[in-house]
Design a protein around this motif. Sequence first.
Motif, mmCIF file in Angstrom:
data_model
loop_
_atom_site.group_PDB
_atom_site.id
_atom_site.type_symbol
_atom_site.label_atom_id
_atom_site.label_comp_id
_atom_site.label_asym_id
_atom_site.label_seq_id
_atom_site.Cartn_x
_atom_site.Cartn_y
_atom_site.Cartn_z
ATOM 1 N N GLU A 485 -2.008 -6.653 0.888
ATOM 2 C CA GLU A 485 -2.410 -5.245 0.907
ATOM 3 C C GLU A 485 -1.515 -4.384 0.015
ATOM 4 O O GLU A 485 -2.007 -3.588 -0.791
ATOM 5 N N LYS A 486 -0.202 -4.552 0.143
ATOM 6 C CA LYS A 486 0.720 -3.759 -0.684
ATOM 7 C C LYS A 486 0.571 -4.141 -2.163
ATOM 8 O O LYS A 486 0.635 -3.266 -3.046
ATOM 9 N N SER A 487 0.370 -5.428 -2.429
ATOM 10 C CA SER A 487 0.247 -5.881 -3.826
ATOM 11 C C SER A 487 -0.977 -5.279 -4.506
ATOM 12 O O SER A 487 -0.926 -4.900 -5.680
ATOM 13 N N VAL A 488 -2.093 -5.189 -3.767
ATOM 14 C CA VAL A 488 -3.301 -4.585 -4.342
ATOM 15 C C VAL A 488 -3.067 -3.094 -4.592
ATOM 16 O O VAL A 488 -3.417 -2.564 -5.657
ATOM 17 N N LYS A 489 -2.437 -2.397 -3.637
ATOM 18 C CA LYS A 489 -2.113 -0.979 -3.830
ATOM 19 C C LYS A 489 -1.229 -0.795 -5.062
ATOM 20 O O LYS A 489 -1.453 0.099 -5.888
ATOM 21 N N ASP A 490 -0.216 -1.662 -5.194
ATOM 22 C CA ASP A 490 0.745 -1.528 -6.294
ATOM 23 C C ASP A 490 0.088 -1.729 -7.650
ATOM 24 O O ASP A 490 0.332 -0.957 -8.591
ATOM 25 N N ILE A 491 -0.753 -2.773 -7.766
ATOM 26 C CA ILE A 491 -1.353 -3.048 -9.084
ATOM 27 C C ILE A 491 -2.348 -1.951 -9.455
ATOM 28 O O ILE A 491 -2.472 -1.571 -10.620
ATOM 29 N N ASN A 492 -3.021 -1.376 -8.448
ATOM 30 C CA ASN A 492 -3.941 -0.274 -8.724
ATOM 31 C C ASN A 492 -3.182 0.972 -9.196
ATOM 32 O O ASN A 492 -3.643 1.687 -10.082
ATOM 33 N N SER A 493 -2.015 1.216 -8.596
ATOM 34 C CA SER A 493 -1.258 2.428 -8.907
ATOM 35 C C SER A 493 -0.700 2.406 -10.324
ATOM 36 O O SER A 493 -0.350 3.438 -10.877
ATOM 37 N N ASN A 494 -0.642 1.210 -10.928
ATOM 38 C CA ASN A 494 -0.115 1.090 -12.277
ATOM 39 C C ASN A 494 -1.158 1.415 -13.344
ATOM 40 O O ASN A 494 -0.883 1.421 -14.542
ATOM 41 N N VAL A 495 -2.412 1.652 -12.903
ATOM 42 C CA VAL A 495 -3.510 1.859 -13.851
ATOM 43 C C VAL A 495 -4.101 3.242 -13.662
ATOM 44 O O VAL A 495 -4.377 3.659 -12.536
ATOM 45 N N LEU A 496 -4.312 3.934 -14.761
ATOM 46 C CA LEU A 496 -4.873 5.284 -14.675
ATOM 47 C C LEU A 496 -6.406 5.239 -14.633
ATOM 48 O O LEU A 496 -7.035 5.987 -13.915
ATOM 49 N N ASN A 497 -6.988 4.354 -15.425
ATOM 50 C CA ASN A 497 -8.450 4.334 -15.546
ATOM 51 C C ASN A 497 -9.098 3.611 -14.384
ATOM 52 O O ASN A 497 -8.609 2.579 -13.941
ATOM 53 N N GLU A 498 -10.177 4.160 -13.932
ATOM 54 C CA GLU A 498 -11.004 3.461 -12.933
ATOM 55 C C GLU A 498 -12.445 3.796 -13.292
ATOM 56 O O GLU A 498 -12.924 4.888 -13.040
#
Length: 499
Positions: A485-498
């Motif tokens: 769960e934390k790993s998915v949050k972390d990798i998402n937070s590193n990306v601006l585009n969605e």
Amino acid sequence: MEHNIKLNQKSLGEISKIISCPTYDRSQLKTGIVHIGIGGFHRAHEALYTDQLLHDSSVTDWGICGVALLDFDTKIYNTLKEQDGLYTLMVKELDGTLTKRVIGSIVECLYAPENPLKVIEKMASSEVKIISLTITEGGYNYDEATGTFNFKNPLIQHDLENPHEPKTIFGYLTQALKLRKVRGLKGCTIQSCDNIQGNGHFAKKMLLSYVQVAEPELITWIDANVSFPNAMVDRITPSTSPLDIEILKETSGIDDAWPVVCEPFKQWVIEDDFIAGRPAWETVGVQFVEDVVPYEKMKLSLLNAGHSVLGILGALYGYSTIDEAASNGDISSFLRIYMGNEVTPTLGDLEGVNLKNYKFSLIQRFGNTYIKDQIDRICSQSSAKIPIFILPTIYTQLVNKGSIDHAAFIIAAFAIYSVGVNEFGTQLIIKDAMETVLNEKAIASRKNPEAFLEIESIFGKLKNDKMFVDAYTNAYQNIVHNGIEKSVKDINSNVLNEI
């Protein structure tokens, strides 16, 4: 309802007072199509389109003979045989309502292990113009490491030694086409309905590889008399549950031992290359095009890959259905970023396709809370799916020096998934032809994450690419140390585009 009506040809009149049923005379239909693999997808897709055509026109040439190819297909064969090929299609609409109809296009059923010669004769019949396939990605017997047909498969060895008692689709097709040639009959179309890019070309390549060894003199006849159109198929069709069967009884009073459930969306795009004629499927919504590749590539790398992403991550989160995973905001964001930043740049120009709308519709479809597609079904045979759905995106992005972080994360999650238990101690149901190898390499990866990439039949030479290995190893260690769960949050937070 107090009285349940057993579904079969005799009861159609009574059932037609309750739900939509075939209005055409099934006894007058000739078998123009032999379909190998009469599971849920075929019955929600090709058989439905054909049923609609038979409803809307006076044609009688396009009845379907469904062939149960494998030993474990006994149940579906017996069910359809007892029900005279009839079954109920239950469409689960987005608002939760059920649209139900009885499908009648399957007019014959054969069980290949019981009588192989009968199946070969049926395929070789002059009435049959199309042999269509849903044999799954793994059924094409392709070795990712060598890029060639896998002759080491014991079933292929059996077919070469026992040509009149085959066990694989290649053995059956070869003998049926040989009979057509010997008898001076016309050829036919082999129509793949599996999730493989260039599935027609791929089916031809794999079949000719086998024929070159089994019956080499047949090669030139196949080249001249058999066509292999590419096609893109699309409809989410989860496994039928006991609850679905009970709901059908309770809401309609129909006793159907194996109805099919599916989403409302459906699509079939085919190259118009049918050497012996075809049904007028275009009148019931099928798209015939000159080049299906852009549609295939879009669907495989977005929908099918998206399913695998939700399945693997969802399993590690402890979910059991795809809609649960899709409704998790972090997983949904992960998928949107993956599709937008990593897949979209690989797709090129898709003429006539609104890609943004398509991606938005996928999120909606995955989140259909009434479908309840089981995660273990989506994750089954991932060793055959990942090379087709996800690796092409990785390869293209590596060449273009684009982002691969989310794709590498998916492969790392797959390695951890393949251990067979998630971080909450829940046992994972792994159904895969390569289950033993996956498990061994997954366990070895606890000491050395790169061990998992050594499975060349899945990953080819990917272990030699430093950019990918670094991203994969980083993701693997993050998941192990920080939890999914934390790993998915972390990798998402590193990306601006969605996107």
